[in-house]
Write a protein that holds these residues in place. Sequence first.
Motif, PDB file in Angstrom:
ATOM      1  N   GLN A  42      -5.728  -0.499  -7.965  1.00 50.05           N
ATOM      2  CA  GLN A  42      -6.165  -1.824  -7.556  1.00 50.05           C
ATOM      3  C   GLN A  42      -6.998  -2.511  -8.635  1.00 50.05           C
ATOM      4  O   GLN A  42      -6.892  -3.732  -8.819  1.00 50.05           O
ATOM      5  N   GLN A  74      -3.933   8.019  -0.969  1.00 50.20           N
ATOM      6  CA  GLN A  74      -2.799   7.122  -1.170  1.00 50.20           C
ATOM      7  C   GLN A  74      -2.269   7.196  -2.600  1.00 50.20           C
ATOM      8  O   GLN A  74      -1.056   7.110  -2.822  1.00 50.20           O
ATOM      9  N   ARG A 126       0.828  -1.200   0.000  1.00 54.70           N
ATOM     10  CA  ARG A 126       0.000   0.000   0.000  1.00 54.70           C
ATOM     11  C   ARG A 126       0.865   1.254   0.000  1.00 54.70           C
ATOM     12  O   ARG A 126       2.095   1.190   0.087  1.00 54.70           O
ATOM     13  N   LEU A 136      -4.723   2.130  -1.597  1.00 59.30           N
ATOM     14  CA  LEU A 136      -6.003   1.677  -1.065  1.00 59.30           C
ATOM     15  C   LEU A 136      -7.124   2.447  -1.765  1.00 59.30           C
ATOM     16  O   LEU A 136      -7.196   3.676  -1.659  1.00 59.30           O
TER      17      LEU A 136
END
Length: 398
Positions: free
Chosen positions: A315, A297, A268, A289
């Motif tokens: 992601q 982030q 992360r 995240l």
Amino acid sequence: MTRSSRHYVLAAGGTGGHLLPAFALATELDRRGHHVALITDERGAEIPGKPDFMPAHVIPAGRFGKNPLQWIKGIRAVLEGRRMALRLYESFEPSAVIGFGGYPSAPAVLASTSADIPTILHEQNAVLGRVNRLLAGRVQAIATAYPDVERLADKQSDKVHLVGNPVRAGVLSLREEPFPEFTEDGLLRVLVTGGSQGARVLSEVVPDGLAMLPPALRQRLQVTQQCRAEDLEAVRERYRNHEIPAELATYFEDMATRLADAHLFIGRAGASTIAELTAVGRPAILVPLPIATDDHQASNTREMAKSGGARMIRQERFTAKELAKQIKALAENPQGLNRAAHAAWNCGRPKAVEDLADLVESFGGADMMDVIRVGGNNARGATQGAPAGQGAAKEAAE
């Protein structure tokens, strides 16, 4: 220079991201002979790492969700917390109050500004947090961890100081150590973590991504991975099936040692993670995240990725195939990984805690530090070169 002993109050929300920089500052202020107190909530009072010399004062902190019916309860909690903070200030008489974000910092900062106590905010992320946005117009200084911070109003720019994000002494001590030797036939040591609670997506994707690397890379892998307890056996089975040696655990006590040995980090992009990677100089593949507030982030990765020290994968695009592609681009050539390590190292701000303490001491003592004001000279050490073994001589900061 002889310093007179003063009192300071640090206020931080109940997560490690807010509290760990506060603990680092408290330790530095104590070393300089000052007295420090902490304001936080019940959760923050239980976070490991609080210095023994610093008393913690727990106050209520209202939370404001999407349901307006809950706002009344939140406002009442903030007002009660403000009253409790004012009582503490009457007895402790702080020279300044430093807010590190999070809901518990709001009552403390509202109390300090109403009592005309000099107040500083520290923002760990590359996006100004909600509480800090609310309070930014009331304070005397805003200390940032990045040169570019989103959601920071232009009218606040004259009070911004670039200091960086303090990191643990055990990690910072590794800064002058050379990058671990990485050769065409040597081990490739990979460290995988997903924050304090782990990240299931890393457990699902990383083993298969590593297995898709070319044989010359895959056969040299040595993996250390933090997993959630419920994922541990499934991840162990994946690595076993791929014949990749891996050490797995829910928590590693010696994380600084693991980071020192690593050639590549996958995980992360929290503020503390970025600060430690750049302090030590470790290449990274970062997976922000997706539910982080204001997507902060992803913003945290910007400086490190632009320098060439990291690759960022959203992601939704974090697949085994994409991961293997990015690792191959970084690690297939030893010099590529060494260059990335050097780039990451150059993003580090190893004097963050000293610069933040200098800024804090400038209230009620010496003149305001212009040396670390954004727009003037940036924080000391931010443009230093790599130590021996990272491929460059030291550069003079201008």
